[in-house]
Design an enzyme around this catalytic site. Sequence first.
Site, PDB file in Angstrom:
ATOM      1  N   TYR A  43     -20.167  20.667  11.204  1.00 34.32           N
ATOM      2  CA  TYR A  43     -19.773  22.550  11.164  1.00 34.32           C
ATOM      3  C   TYR A  43     -18.293  22.686  12.748  1.00 34.32           C
ATOM      4  O   TYR A  43     -17.712  23.397  12.151  1.00 34.32           O
ATOM      5  CB  TYR A  43     -21.060  23.166  11.718  1.00 34.32           C
ATOM      6  CG  TYR A  43     -20.667  24.532  11.959  1.00 34.32           C
ATOM      7  CD1 TYR A  43     -20.772  24.925  13.179  1.00 34.32           C
ATOM      8  CD2 TYR A  43     -20.910  25.274  10.628  1.00 34.32           C
ATOM      9  CE1 TYR A  43     -20.193  26.297  13.166  1.00 34.32           C
ATOM     10  CE2 TYR A  43     -20.580  26.891  11.290  1.00 34.32           C
ATOM     11  CZ  TYR A  43     -20.028  27.359  12.229  1.00 34.32           C
ATOM     12  OH  TYR A  43     -20.556  29.056  12.936  1.00 34.32           O
ATOM     13  N   GLU A 119      -7.871  63.039   5.332  1.00 41.13           N
ATOM     14  CA  GLU A 119      -8.506  62.575   6.644  1.00 41.13           C
ATOM     15  C   GLU A 119      -6.699  61.213   6.676  1.00 41.13           C
ATOM     16  O   GLU A 119      -6.115  60.564   6.178  1.00 41.13           O
ATOM     17  CB  GLU A 119      -9.892  62.709   6.842  1.00 41.13           C
ATOM     18  CG  GLU A 119     -10.032  63.491   5.938  1.00 41.13           C
ATOM     19  CD  GLU A 119     -11.872  62.723   5.984  1.00 41.13           C
ATOM     20  OE1 GLU A 119     -12.108  61.458   6.780  1.00 41.13           O
ATOM     21  OE2 GLU A 119     -12.897  63.308   5.489  1.00 41.13           O
ATOM     22  N   LYS A 121      -6.873  57.511   7.720  1.00 34.75           N
ATOM     23  CA  LYS A 121      -6.932  55.672   7.247  1.00 34.75           C
ATOM     24  C   LYS A 121      -7.062  55.435   8.189  1.00 34.75           C
ATOM     25  O   LYS A 121      -5.654  54.647   9.627  1.00 34.75           O
ATOM     26  CB  LYS A 121      -6.532  55.404   6.392  1.00 34.75           C
ATOM     27  CG  LYS A 121      -7.159  54.461   5.784  1.00 34.75           C
ATOM     28  CD  LYS A 121      -7.038  53.644   4.650  1.00 34.75           C
ATOM     29  CE  LYS A 121      -8.064  52.942   3.852  1.00 34.75           C
ATOM     30  NZ  LYS A 121      -8.213  51.470   5.212  1.00 34.75           N
ATOM     31  N   ASP A 123      -7.803  52.278  11.216  1.00 34.63           N
ATOM     32  CA  ASP A 123      -7.423  50.778  11.160  1.00 34.63           C
ATOM     33  C   ASP A 123      -8.548  50.647  11.726  1.00 34.63           C
ATOM     34  O   ASP A 123      -8.308  50.016  13.061  1.00 34.63           O
ATOM     35  CB  ASP A 123      -6.283  50.317  11.333  1.00 34.63           C
ATOM     36  CG  ASP A 123      -6.275  48.988  10.422  1.00 34.63           C
ATOM     37  OD1 ASP A 123      -6.903  48.803  10.288  1.00 34.63           O
ATOM     38  OD2 ASP A 123      -5.247  48.867  10.761  1.00 34.63           O
ATOM     39  N   TYR A 257     -17.161  60.760  10.020  1.00 34.16           N
ATOM     40  CA  TYR A 257     -15.956  60.907   8.567  1.00 34.16           C
ATOM     41  C   TYR A 257     -17.466  61.047   8.003  1.00 34.16           C
ATOM     42  O   TYR A 257     -16.347  62.283   6.271  1.00 34.16           O
ATOM     43  CB  TYR A 257     -14.635  60.576   8.570  1.00 34.16           C
ATOM     44  CG  TYR A 257     -15.115  59.293   8.244  1.00 34.16           C
ATOM     45  CD1 TYR A 257     -15.572  59.025   7.019  1.00 34.16           C
ATOM     46  CD2 TYR A 257     -14.281  57.984   8.927  1.00 34.16           C
ATOM     47  CE1 TYR A 257     -15.897  57.028   6.821  1.00 34.16           C
ATOM     48  CE2 TYR A 257     -14.064  57.168   8.841  1.00 34.16           C
ATOM     49  CZ  TYR A 257     -14.690  56.072   7.711  1.00 34.16           C
ATOM     50  OH  TYR A 257     -15.051  54.850   7.987  1.00 34.16           O
ATOM     51  N   LYS A 345      -2.152  53.693   0.604  1.00 36.79           N
ATOM     52  CA  LYS A 345      -1.456  53.112   1.719  1.00 36.79           C
ATOM     53  C   LYS A 345      -0.692  52.853   2.315  1.00 36.79           C
ATOM     54  O   LYS A 345       0.358  53.513   1.316  1.00 36.79           O
ATOM     55  CB  LYS A 345      -1.770  51.707   1.557  1.00 36.79           C
ATOM     56  CG  LYS A 345      -3.472  51.136   1.312  1.00 36.79           C
ATOM     57  CD  LYS A 345      -4.256  50.908   2.640  1.00 36.79           C
ATOM     58  CE  LYS A 345      -5.513  50.566   2.405  1.00 36.79           C
ATOM     59  NZ  LYS A 345      -5.467  48.778   2.725  1.00 36.79           N
ATOM     60  N   CYS A 439      21.245  17.282  11.568  1.00 33.47           N
ATOM     61  CA  CYS A 439      19.631  17.269  11.154  1.00 33.47           C
ATOM     62  C   CYS A 439      19.082  17.841  12.931  1.00 33.47           C
ATOM     63  O   CYS A 439      19.634  17.034  13.678  1.00 33.47           O
ATOM     64  CB  CYS A 439      18.998  16.449  10.844  1.00 33.47           C
ATOM     65  SG  CYS A 439      17.601  16.406  10.430  1.00 33.47           S
ATOM     66  N   CYS A 442      17.145  14.162  12.727  1.00 34.77           N
ATOM     67  CA  CYS A 442      17.685  12.567  13.516  1.00 34.77           C
ATOM     68  C   CYS A 442      19.127  12.514  13.295  1.00 34.77           C
ATOM     69  O   CYS A 442      19.694  11.579  13.675  1.00 34.77           O
ATOM     70  CB  CYS A 442      17.839  12.249  12.146  1.00 34.77           C
ATOM     71  SG  CYS A 442      17.741  13.444  10.586  1.00 34.77           S
ATOM     72  N   CYS A 455      19.476  18.095   4.845  1.00 34.95           N
ATOM     73  CA  CYS A 455      19.557  16.618   5.697  1.00 34.95           C
ATOM     74  C   CYS A 455      19.183  15.668   4.648  1.00 34.95           C
ATOM     75  O   CYS A 455      17.833  15.876   4.154  1.00 34.95           O
ATOM     76  CB  CYS A 455      18.550  16.609   6.959  1.00 34.95           C
ATOM     77  SG  CYS A 455      18.378  15.043   7.303  1.00 34.95           S
ATOM     78  N   CYS A 460      14.838  10.606   8.102  1.00 36.86           N
ATOM     79  CA  CYS A 460      14.620  11.713   8.903  1.00 36.86           C
ATOM     80  C   CYS A 460      13.357  11.469   8.878  1.00 36.86           C
ATOM     81  O   CYS A 460      12.452  11.803   8.680  1.00 36.86           O
ATOM     82  CB  CYS A 460      14.695  12.946   8.962  1.00 36.86           C
ATOM     83  SG  CYS A 460      14.784  13.962   9.524  1.00 36.86           S
TER      84      CYS A 460
HETATM   85  P1  AMP Z   1     -10.760  48.911   3.082  1.00 41.53           P
HETATM   86  O1  AMP Z   1     -11.804  48.195   3.885  1.00 41.53           O
HETATM   87  O2  AMP Z   1      -9.682  48.666   3.015  1.00 41.53           O
HETATM   88  O3  AMP Z   1     -11.349  48.966   1.282  1.00 41.53           O
HETATM   89  O4  AMP Z   1     -10.924  50.515   3.368  1.00 41.53           O
HETATM   90  C1  AMP Z   1     -12.188  51.387   3.079  1.00 41.53           C
HETATM   91  C2  AMP Z   1     -12.041  51.396   4.953  1.00 41.53           C
HETATM   92  O5  AMP Z   1     -11.897  52.979   5.173  1.00 41.53           O
HETATM   93  C3  AMP Z   1     -13.739  52.367   4.346  1.00 41.53           C
HETATM   94  O6  AMP Z   1     -15.434  51.030   4.659  1.00 41.53           O
HETATM   95  C4  AMP Z   1     -13.536  52.808   6.479  1.00 41.53           C
HETATM   96  O7  AMP Z   1     -13.928  51.665   6.752  1.00 41.53           O
HETATM   97  C5  AMP Z   1     -12.461  52.965   6.286  1.00 41.53           C
HETATM   98  N1  AMP Z   1     -11.917  54.330   6.594  1.00 41.53           N
HETATM   99  C6  AMP Z   1     -11.258  54.728   8.013  1.00 41.53           C
HETATM  100  N2  AMP Z   1     -10.907  55.871   7.903  1.00 41.53           N
HETATM  101  C7  AMP Z   1     -11.338  56.621   7.051  1.00 41.53           C
HETATM  102  C8  AMP Z   1     -11.763  58.160   6.204  1.00 41.53           C
HETATM  103  N3  AMP Z   1     -11.389  59.010   7.154  1.00 41.53           N
HETATM  104  N4  AMP Z   1     -12.438  57.857   5.414  1.00 41.53           N
HETATM  105  C9  AMP Z   1     -12.944  56.588   4.377  1.00 41.53           C
HETATM  106  N5  AMP Z   1     -13.104  55.998   4.885  1.00 41.53           N
HETATM  107  C10 AMP Z   1     -11.955  55.633   6.233  1.00 41.53           C
END
Ligand code: AMP
Length: 714
Positions: A43, A119, A121, A123, A257, A345, A439, A442, A455, A460
Amino acid sequence: MAEQFGFPTEEEAARVEELRALINQARHDYYVNDAPTLSDAAYDSLERELRDLEERFPLLATDDSPTCTVGGSASSSFASVEHAVRMYSLDNAMDLDELDAWLQRTREAAGRPLRYCCELKIDGSSIALTYHHGVLTRAATRGDGTTGEDVTENIRQVADVPAELEPICGAWAFDKPIELRGEVFMPRSSFRQLNAQIARENDAIKERNAQIELGEISGRRAALKKPFANCRNAAAGSLRQKDASITAERGLSTFVYAVADAAQLPVSSQHELLGWLRDAGFSVNPNIRTVDTEEEVRAFCQHALELRDSLGYDIDGVVVKVDEFALQAELGFTAKAPRWAIAFKFPPEEKTTILRSVAVQVGRTGACTPVAEFDPTVVDGSVVSRATLHNYDELARKDVRIGDTIIIHKAGDVIPEVVGAIPELRPAGALPVQAPTACPSCGSPLHRDGAFLRCESAECPAQAAERLEHWVSRGALDIDGMGPKVIEALAAAGKLRDVVDYYALREDELAQLKRGEETNADGSERVLGAKNAAKIIAQINASKEQPFSSVLFGLGIRNIGKTTAEALAKAFGSIDALMETGVDALCQVDGIGEVVAQSVVDFFAVDANRQLVERLRQAGLQMEADLSDAKPQTLAGLTFVLTGSLERYDRTTAEGLLKEYGAKCSGSVSKKTSYVVAGPGAGSKLAKAQSLGVPVLDEEALVAIIETGQLPAE
Ligand code: AMP
């Protein structure tokens, strides 16, 4: 020695996915089933291999990798939590056309004018927060959507998550618990602080290691800590700390949200929900727009793009939601995601940075490629410091000079590439980069070969090392345990000059092989050991049973990838037939053009290569294809992409079986993909298939195809 280069091959990427699936399974067997299937040492070795690969290729790092859990400990150190209502993912729109397609589909399905809630998105990492009578009782990660991890104690350390809701929201009077959903994220400032702290700790570790090496103090050298690649990884890693007090120090934040089930709430739309959440005391992102036209949806996406760099946290797009809950309910869900929402996106980012140097990378066939080296820069969420310049013609065309401010992006969203330089910011006196004439490994003179400098020395060391690594890789002879470090040590000891030498290795010699500079706790040399040596020798012996196509691929003939090697093996049946074949006959094989054909002819025209083949034959490797049970080519013309983990077969085997029926298998999803087979844990490839409308099959359907050679009935 060749420079280590940060771009993974397809095999390496596949290996990473395979290791992750295996490690996750092993964790599951150990922690959940209480029935370990791997020894601790095995593991650990797998985890180390995965970590090494991720370190060598940061592009392959993901926040859900088993290496992202602290100290390699399993995510199963948290109790699992069944989500009462499934936590869905979102379908993606990769550009405005795909967004328009979703808008149109939704409009038509609704049959009436729509209001949208737009809204940002965020990250980060999804979180589900449960409150009963207004009090936080549980917090869970998304996990696989059905079961997540209980991270309640850690979430209690996140300052903006209320332990109790504001009485005004009325939640104290609700009969049943409510489950709110949002994103835990790491603000950019916390991220910078965290990585700066890791850098300081690493400096201290380096200093101590140096003292140990000089014999000034006794002890064992410690490994350096890996900085986090991006805010998302850092958030996920910090949330999953075993020790909640570490989470507390990491400066995490949230935006909430969504609600799992709005029945008890006095709201009937997404924008009303966001207002209620704010009143209840949650942190709600202020950049929200409720709009009535599709034009305004597009405008918000543009607005978000402009906002992106000025925010204190990372966003990777916009989430557009149908506002009215009743309509959301009508539209419903697909297997993975709501139909009433889409994630738009952002297009790939372009970033500027300073070019510090241009390194030369020598490949297995001697091609020398220029690689730009620059200050670490975050592009699309991960830190990169090297990018390909493809070849010296391209470098000259782009006129990129040392000290220049260069623009980089990720080509095809994965491989960092230099777009060009900004001549206005060029430092005085910066000279064009000269193509090397010799190279770097070498010293042999380089020859022009089309756009490449090559090369051509048979001696080499850089090429030899690459060839030795290629031979043992997956898809070639697949000799597990024979990693780059072992190969390097064997080559340095004069025991590996070419691939035939693998078959003369002795177990006792291998067992005594020194492992670089590492020492045991008592200061004695670390060696590979009897167990590892026995395993490697068994793998080497087993490689003699690998099919002829793997041997052919393993030879590393220029322009011959795995698929071409398979096609050649099938068409010619043996190395003898292939060695005597001319360009014309080779060109008759489906998928083989003149360049590839010429590479084959050139390779076998070299005496040393013919001798190598003979020595490999003597060593017992397969030089003939087994065509006895050739299958009907019922899947010819179809392309499959396999993603996620499979139970019945490992991925390479499943692909091999599909190919026997004439199918092609690819590592990436495009409009040309015929089917995506998605097992548990499938991620971006599955999402892409869904957004492109590529049919998705499960493992059961795959097994049926493999057994019958027929596609499932519609
Ligand atoms: P993905 O992970 O790329 O499939 O994108 C979906 C995820 O975006 C969701 O599971 C949320 O965690 C995230 N997310 C971020 N901002 C928002 C938002 N304003 N509304 C809904 N989901 C969001």
